[in-house]
Design an enzyme around this catalytic site. Structure first.
Site: not given
Ligand SMILES: O=P(O)(O)OC[C@H]1O[C@H](OP(=O)(O)OP(=O)(O)O)[C@H](O)[C@@H]1O
Ligand SMILES: NC(=O)CC[C@H](N)C(=O)O
Ligand SMILES: [Mg+2]
Length: 491
Positions: A2, A28, A101-102, A257, A303, A365-366
Site C-alpha cells: 500500500c 494500491g 503497508n505490509g 516492479y 514498468t 517485462d520487469d
C-alpha cells in the site's frame, strides 16, 4: 504494498496528503483514506476507489488540521470491503489512527491474544487492525498520565516483540504527533523528509521519496529497520531503534516492479537499479546467444521500460515502443481477480503493427508473475506479424508466494511454480524465454548501496526472513487464492 504518508505541518495538511497519495497510487488502487487531527476531533474519510474518486471537495474540506496520515490500499489480508480501508481508528488510549503497508505472518495468533489476554475487540479481518490494537495495548500499559517519547518508543519495542512480518506504519496519536515505524528487517520501505517554511519546520514520512519530492519536502533518510520516528505537534523530532539484531532485508521486488522509478529506496535509485537489471540481462543474452538475431527490443509498458532501454543499448539493438498503453487503465497485476486482469491486459496494451511485421522481437517485462500479461502479449506480437518472439524478464522466475505485503499468496497461481524455464517458455508460447539470474538482480540493486547485504527475495528463493509457521502458507493459499476471493465476493 500500500502507499502511506503522514505529515506534521505548521498549516493545514489535507491537500498535501491528497497530492502525496496521488503519486503513491501505483501502490494500491482499491481504497484510499485520510485522517486529520482537528483540535480535539479526528476527521476521517475513507472508501473503496482511487484517490481521485474517494475524495470530493466536500469531504476534503472536513479534513482540517495540521497533523494527518493517508493510505491507499491493495489488500493482502481480509477482504476488499470498504470497512477494511485505512486508516483504522481506536479510541483508547488517546485516540489513535493508523496506516499500514505490509502483511503480518502471525495475525491469527495476535488476534487470539488480543481477544483472550488484552481484551480488545477487532472488528474486521484486516491484519492492520490487529497491528493497531497491539500498538494501542502496548501504549495502554505505559505510564498513563505523562505520555513521553520514551513511553512511545517502549510501546513500539513491545509491538516488535509481538508482531512478525512486513510492516511500515504510521500512527497519528491524538494531541501528540505522528509516529512512524518499520519492522525489524525493514522489509517494506519508509522514508522521512522535512520542509522549512516561513512559519516553521514540517516533517513528512512516506512509503516512497517521490511523495516527498512532489510536496517540496527534502528527503532526509529512510526510517531504519526497527526504528521509530516521532514528530510531535510542538515541532520536536525524536528517533530511536526499538529492535536490535535482526538482519536488514528490504524487499527486492520494490526495485523490480512496485516502486516508482523516480523514487530512492535505501539510498538506491529505483531507476538506476532497473537500468542495471537491463544491462545484466543483455550480458546474459550475449553470453547464451552471441548471434541472437534480435531486430528490436520492445518493452511491455509501463514498468519494464527502464530495464528494456538499457538492455537494448547494451545489445546494440533498436529500442522500439511496440505497445501503446491506454493511460486510463491502471496496473493490471494489482487487480483483485484473474478475469479482470486478463481482460484489462488487452484493453491496456495495443500493438503498433509495423514494429512487429517480419521482425525478430525481444519483448521485455520487469517480471512474470501469473503469466497473464506475457502470454497475451506474445500472442499479440505474433498476430501483429512478428517472425520470432523472444521474451526476457528482468526478474528471476517468481516461484513462491509473497507474504510481506504483495498479494501473491497462492503458489498454484504463479506460472513458474513447479515448472522449469523450458516448460514456462512453452506455456507462454515464446520462441525463447530468458530470465534474470537472482545473483544479477541482487547485484543490480546492491550496486547502488553496498551497505545493503541482504534482501527479502522470498518470491524467487522461497526463503522467508521472518521464518514462517508450518501451516502458514497453506492457510493463506486457502484464504487468499483467486478462487477463495471470488467465493467470498459472491457470498
Ligand atoms: O505475469 P503477470 O501476472 O501478468 O504480472 C506481471 C506483470 O504485471 C505488472 O504490470 P502491471 O500492468 O501491473 O503494471 P505496469 O503498467 O506498471 O507495468 C508487471 O509489470 C508485469 O507486466
Ligand atoms: N498491501 C498492503 O500493504 C496491505 C496492508 C494490509 N495488510 C491490508 O490488507 O490492508
Ligand atoms: Mg507491467
Amino acid at each position: 504494498m500500500c502507499g502511506i504518508i503522514g505529515i506534521v505541518g505548521v498549516t493545514e495538511v489535507a491537500s498535501s496528503l491528497y497530492d502525496g497519495l496521488t503519486v503513491l497510487q501505483h501502490r494500491g488502487q482499491d481504497a484510499a483514506g485520510i485522517v486529520t487531527a482537528d483540535g480535539d476531533k479526528l476527521r476521517l474519510h475513507k472508501d473503496n476507489g482511487l484517490v481521485r474518486d474517494v475524495f470530493t471537495q466536500a469531504s476534503m474540506s472536513r479534513l482540517r488540521g495540521r497533523l494527518g496520515i493517508g493510505h491507499c490500499r491493495y489488500p493482502t489480508a481480509g477482504s476488499d470491503n470498504a470497512d477494511e480501508a485505512q486508516p483504522f481508528y481506536v479510541n483508547s488510549p488517546y485516540g489513535i489512527a493508523f496506516a499500514h503497508n505490509g502483511n503480518l505472518v502471525n495475525t491469527a495468533e495476535l488476534r487470539r491474544e488480543m481477544f483472550e489476554d488484552d481484551r480488545r475487540h477487532i472488528n474486521t479481518d484486516s491484519d492492520s487492525e490487529v497491528l493497531l490494537n497491539v500498538l494501542a495495548h502496548e501504549l495502554q500499559i505505559q505510564d498513563r498520565l505523562a505520555l513521553s517519547p520514551d513511553h512511545i518508543f517502549k510501546a513500539v519495542a513491545g509491538v516488535h516483540a509481538r508482531a512478525r512480518g512486513g510492516y511500515a506504519c504510521l500512527a497519528l496519536i491524538q494531541g501528540y504527533g505522528l509516529l512512524a515505524f518499520r519492522d525489524p528487517h525493514g522489509i517494506r520501505p519508509l522514508v522521512m523528509g522535512e520542509r522549512v517554511t516561513p512559519e516553521g519546520r514540517e516533517y513528512a514520512v512516506a512509503s516512497e521519496s517521490v511523495a516527498l519530492d512532489v510536496l517540496g519536502f527534502r528527503r532526509l533518510r529512510d526510517v531504519a529497520p526497527g526504528e521509530a520516528v516521532l514528530a510531535t505537534l510542538d515541532g520536536g523530532l525524536h528517533t530511536r531503534r526499538c529492535a536490535e539484531g535482526a538482519v536488514h532485508a528490504p524487499c527486492i521486488f520494490e526495485y523490480v516492479y512496485l516502486a516508482r522509478p523516480d523514487s530512492m529506496i535505501e539510498d538506491v535509485s529505483v531507476y538506476k537499479a532497473r537500468l542495471r537489471m537491463g544491462q545484466k540481462l543483455a550480458e546474459k543474452i550475449l553470453r547464451l546467444r552471441p548471434d541472437h538475431g534480435i531486430d528490436a527490443v520492445i518493452p511491455i509498458p509501463d514498468t519494464s521500460r527502464t530495464a528494456a532501454s538499457a538492455l537494448a543499448e547494451a545489445l546494440g539493438v533498436p529500442f522500439r515502443e511496440g505497445f501503446v498503453k491506454n493511460r486510463y487503465v491502471g496496473r493490471t497485476f494489482i487487480m483483485p481477480g484473474q478475469g479482470e486482469r486478463v481482460k484489462s491486459v488487452r484493453r491496456k496494451l495495443n500493438p503498433v503493427e509495423l514494429e512487429f511485421r517480419k521482425k525478430n522481437v525481444l519483448l521485455v517485462d520487469d517480471s512474470i508473475v501469473r503469466g497473464t500479461t506475457s502470454k497475451q502479449i506474445i500472442q499479440m506480437a505474433r498476430d501483429a506479424g512478428a517472425r520470432q518472439v523472444f521474451f526476457a524478464s528482468a526478474a528471476p522466475p517468481v516461484r513462491y508466494p509473497n507474504v510481506y505485503g504483495i498479494d501473491m499468496p497462492a503458489a498454484a497461481e504463479l506460472v513458474a511454480a513447479g515448472r522449469t524455464e523450458k516448460e514456462i517458455e512453452q506455456l507462454l508460447g515464446a520462441d525463447w524465454l530468458i530470465y534474470q539470474d537472482l545473483k544479477d538482480l541482487i547485484w543490480a540493486v546492491q550496486d547502488g548501496n553496498e551497505e545493503l547485504k541482504q534482501f527479502d527475495t522470498s518470491c524467487f528463493s522461497g526463503e522467508y526472513v521472518t521464518g514462517l509457521d508450518q501451516h502458514y502458507l497453506q492457510q493463506i493459499e486457502m484464504l487468499r487464492s483467486d478462487d477463495a476471493k471470488a467465493a467470498r465476493r459472491s457470498a
